[in-house]
Design a protein around this motif. Structure first.
Motif, PDB file in Angstrom:
ATOM      1  N   PHE A 141      -1.422  -7.461  -4.219  1.00  0.00           N
ATOM      2  CA  PHE A 141      -2.325  -7.732  -3.097  1.00  0.00           C
ATOM      3  C   PHE A 141      -2.732  -9.210  -3.071  1.00  0.00           C
ATOM      4  N   ILE A 142      -3.115  -9.723  -4.227  1.00  0.00           N
ATOM      5  CA  ILE A 142      -3.536 -11.125  -4.279  1.00  0.00           C
ATOM      6  C   ILE A 142      -2.372 -12.061  -3.955  1.00  0.00           C
ATOM      7  N   LEU A 173      -5.464 -15.698 -10.420  1.00  0.00           N
ATOM      8  CA  LEU A 173      -4.494 -14.619 -10.610  1.00  0.00           C
ATOM      9  C   LEU A 173      -3.791 -14.749 -11.961  1.00  0.00           C
ATOM     10  N   THR A 192      -0.984  -3.502  -9.022  1.00  0.00           N
ATOM     11  CA  THR A 192      -1.429  -3.351  -7.638  1.00  0.00           C
ATOM     12  C   THR A 192      -2.260  -4.550  -7.193  1.00  0.00           C
ATOM     13  N   ILE A 193      -3.229  -4.947  -8.011  1.00  0.00           N
ATOM     14  CA  ILE A 193      -4.076  -6.090  -7.664  1.00  0.00           C
ATOM     15  C   ILE A 193      -3.245  -7.365  -7.568  1.00  0.00           C
ATOM     16  N   THR A 194      -2.287  -7.533  -8.473  1.00  0.00           N
ATOM     17  CA  THR A 194      -1.437  -8.728  -8.452  1.00  0.00           C
ATOM     18  C   THR A 194      -0.656  -8.822  -7.154  1.00  0.00           C
ATOM     19  N   THR A 236       0.824  -1.208   0.000  1.00  0.00           N
ATOM     20  CA  THR A 236       0.000   0.000   0.000  1.00  0.00           C
ATOM     21  C   THR A 236       0.857   1.257   0.000  1.00  0.00           C
ATOM     22  N   THR A 295      -2.979  -0.625 -12.481  1.00  0.00           N
ATOM     23  CA  THR A 295      -4.010  -1.280 -11.669  1.00  0.00           C
ATOM     24  C   THR A 295      -3.756  -2.775 -11.556  1.00  0.00           C
ATOM     25  N   ARG A 296      -3.340  -3.380 -12.659  1.00  0.00           N
ATOM     26  CA  ARG A 296      -3.083  -4.823 -12.660  1.00  0.00           C
ATOM     27  C   ARG A 296      -1.915  -5.175 -11.741  1.00  0.00           C
ATOM     28  N   TYR A 328      -6.195 -13.689 -14.660  1.00  0.00           N
ATOM     29  CA  TYR A 328      -6.373 -12.231 -14.613  1.00  0.00           C
ATOM     30  C   TYR A 328      -5.181 -11.498 -15.232  1.00  0.00           C
TER      31      TYR A 328
END
Length: 314
Positions: free
Chosen positions: A249-250, A293, A245-247, A225, A242-243, A296
């Protein structure tokens, strides 16, 4: 946006940016600018109200020497020691291009000597009725702010410092929880060392690992974060940002779930078979997260490639 994002966006929107710059110069130009500096100030004030990314306006003589001061609405430039008048600009890209053309010219991005930021300059050569070169009108714009203006991102930019403060408070809270978990793990280790029993030796390490694993996962979440939302200059219009960041976190969640599944399996092997079902379920969940993941990331990258190709074909 960082410099790489600014350059990439410039190449995507090069044609409309150049058309906008040319129209600004065409609309603002007045031959009286070369005789009356007050008219330059009046025109710059109007430009600042309608095009806030316009930074500087000044005039040059036929040899590229600046004949007016740097006219600006920005305090950081107006308070600058060098007002620009009398400075030789004949080596600058806008003069070199405009001197060889009779049309309005727009430069490629370069580093401004006034703001030390990426900028674009528009220049037009003015000739009198005898076809003699009287001078040049030059307008500089802040490239990053111009792109934000064209993409409608100015309002979000104003709230960005507030968002950073909120993210910072959240990260501090996560790190505080990490400290509590590490303290709990340390207490468990201390108790295990000073009063070891057969039961403690078999069960205490699992509790310690759980505390440490949660601390690791929460710390990684806070670190992600902090890096993504506070320290890095993210381009929110980029799907890759965005991809990423999501990667991250997951991936953090995936690691934590996988470790917990292994711990439950170890417990079931050491004489607690009631944990086996939960261990298998958690391992299946981690596998599902990994597959999801991967899909995605693959589809996201493919979609971004198609979008770039579509934009390039236009």
């Amino acid at each position: 946006m960082n410099y790489i994002s600014v350059i990439e966006r410039y190449h995507e929107y090069k044609a409309p940016i150049h058309e906008l710059m040319a129209s600004i110069v065409a609309g603002a130009f007045d031959e009286a600018f070369f005789d009356d500096e007050n008219l330059l100030k009046t025109s710059m004030k109007w430009l600042g109200q309608n095009y806030p990314f316009v930074e500087l306006m000044f005039t040059l003589d036929k040899d590229g020497v600046q004949v007016s001061n740097n006219i600006t609405n920005k305090k950081q430039y107006s308070n600058h020691k060098s007002k620009g008048k009398g400075v030789d600009r004949s080596y600058r890209p806008y003069f070199l291009i405009a001197n060889e053309s009779n049309d309005i010219v727009v430069t490629d991005p370069y580093l401004s000597t006034s703001s030390h930021k990426l900028c674009i300059s528009t220049a037009v050569k003015y000739t009198n009725k005898l076809n003699e070169v009287v001078g040049f009108l030059v307008i500089d714009i802040d490239l990053e702010h111009a792109i934000e203006f064209l993409m409608g991102d100015r309002k979000r930019k104003k709230f960005h410092p507030f968002f950073i403060c909120i993210y910072s408070f959240i990260v501090i809270g996560l790190f505080f929880v990490v400290g509590i978990l590490l303290y709990s793990a340390g207490s468990e280790i201390f108790q295990l060392l000073i009063a070891p029993t057969p039961e403690n030796i078999h069960l205490k390490p699992f509790g310690i690992i759980i505390f440490l694993t949660l601390a690791l996962a929460i710390f990684d979440l806070g670190k992600t974060t902090m890096e993504e939302e506070v320290l890095m200059k993210k381009d929110i219009f980029r799907h890759s940002s965005t991809r990423r960041t999501i990667t991250r976190f997951i991936a953090t969640i995936l690691i934590a779930v996988s470790i917990e599944a292994l711990l439950l399996m170890f417990k079931s092997v050491l004489g607690a078979p009631e944990y086996l079902g939960n261990a298998v379920a958690m391992m299946a969940a981690s596998v599902g997260l990994l597959i999801g993941l991967g899909i995605y990331v693959y589809l996201g990258a493919k979609a971004e490639t198609l979008l770039k190709q579509s934009h390039f074909n236009k």
